[in-house]
Design an enzyme around this catalytic site. Structure first.
Site, PDB file in Angstrom:
ATOM      1  N   ALA A  64      -6.757   7.470  -2.112  1.00  0.00           N
ATOM      2  CA  ALA A  64      -7.787   8.300  -1.498  1.00  0.00           C
ATOM      3  C   ALA A  64      -7.383   9.770  -1.537  1.00  0.00           C
ATOM      4  O   ALA A  64      -6.199  10.114  -1.590  1.00  0.00           O
ATOM      5  CB  ALA A  64      -8.017   7.868  -0.057  1.00  0.00           C
ATOM      6  N   GLY A 109      -6.534   3.167  -2.228  1.00  0.00           N
ATOM      7  CA  GLY A 109      -7.900   2.896  -2.666  1.00  0.00           C
ATOM      8  C   GLY A 109      -7.986   2.532  -4.127  1.00  0.00           C
ATOM      9  O   GLY A 109      -8.894   1.807  -4.542  1.00  0.00           O
ATOM     10  N   GLU A 112      -7.223  -1.082  -4.263  1.00  0.00           N
ATOM     11  CA  GLU A 112      -8.400  -1.774  -3.731  1.00  0.00           C
ATOM     12  C   GLU A 112      -9.539  -1.793  -4.746  1.00  0.00           C
ATOM     13  O   GLU A 112     -10.261  -2.790  -4.860  1.00  0.00           O
ATOM     14  CB  GLU A 112      -8.838  -1.101  -2.421  1.00  0.00           C
ATOM     15  CG  GLU A 112      -7.837  -1.325  -1.297  1.00  0.00           C
ATOM     16  CD  GLU A 112      -8.068  -0.436  -0.089  1.00  0.00           C
ATOM     17  OE1 GLU A 112      -7.979  -0.938   1.036  1.00  0.00           O
ATOM     18  OE2 GLU A 112      -8.333   0.775  -0.275  1.00  0.00           O
TER      19      GLU A 112
END
Length: 259
Positions: A64, A109, A112
């Site tokens: 992120a 992220g 993910e």
């Protein structure tokens, strides 16, 4: 289609969903909004039979954009987290077979994002992990849920609690990565595999749905779902072609249209 996310589909029905936000493909609200838009576009495109998620030859996504998160209030974080989860869930729910081609870092992220795919092909020098704990945070877009389903609860705890990075071979051993290849072959290998799936029958979509939806159901309910989708196969031209080819020419000779 967006400033940082693009989709290109080749003649064989393989769409490359490309993340391109230099220098490290950090995920900010605009990126995840574009990822969600791209997912919805791909899902509705009848030309697309398989998808490759790629961040380029240097890095998949290093996590992120911390600068975009630093000043969030709890209330704003709830909204932002819901938007990010919605975008990645849209990718996870794509009806087509999806392969993440991971070069370099896939962290936070980025990891993910890779976990939304059916398969992850990683460069031999790739590193994956969930380092959010080092920021005083926890994963918020699947790192505590999809990760545990892929590698098991105990290994997920180890990864999330420790916040360390893991090499591609270690990730392959634990089940987070499916194939490890030389860095300059990752994208090409993923595309070649995607093309093989793209040439497969419509039943691949039904198989994906049965596995993904059935995984969260009690066994009896999952078996009912499987039975319903098995019956749905008989409404397709591919099933008729596949069974006819088997009877006339033996296994593995059928040519499918995806219908």
């Amino acid at each position: 289609m967006g400033q940082f996310v693009s989709v290109e589909t080749d003649e064989e029905g393989v769409a490359t969903l490309r993340l391109d936000r230099p220098p490290v493909n950090a995920l900010n609200p605009q990126v995840w909004a574009e990822l969600g838009d791209a997912a919805r576009t791909v899902a509705a495109d009848e030309r697309v039979a398989a998808v490759v998620l790629w961040g380029g030859a240097k890095v998949f996504a290093a996590g992120a954009d911390v600068a975009a998160l630093r000043d969030l209030t709890e209330r704003a974080a709830r909204v932002a987290g819901a938007e990010l989860q919605a975008a990645l869930s849209a990718l996870a729910r794509l009806p087509q077979v999806t392969i993440a081609a991971v070069n370099g870092y896939a962290l936070g992220g980025g990891c993910e994002l890779a976990m939304t795919a059916d398969f992850r092909f990683a460069a031999d020098n790739a590193q994956l992990g969930q380092p959010e704990i080092q920021l005083g945070l926890i994963p918020g877009a699947g790192g505590t849920q999809r990760l545990a389903r892929l590698v098991g609860v105990q290994r997920a705890k180890e990864m999330v609690y420790g916040g360390t990075f893991y090499g591609a071979e270690a990730c392959r051993t634990m089940g987070l990565v499916d194939r490890v290849v030389p860095a300059d072959e990752v994208y090409g290998t993923a595309v070649d595999a995607a093309r093989r799936y793209a040439a497969g029958p419509y039943a691949l979509r039904l198989a994906k749905r049965a596995i993904d939806e059935g995984a969260d159901l009690p066994l009896d309910a999952g078996l009912r779902l499987e039975a319903a989708l098995f019956a749905s196969c008989f409404a397709t031209e591919d099933a008729r072609a596949g069974m006819r080819s088997f009877l006339e020419h033996g296994p593995g000779q059928a040519r499918f249209t995806g219908a």
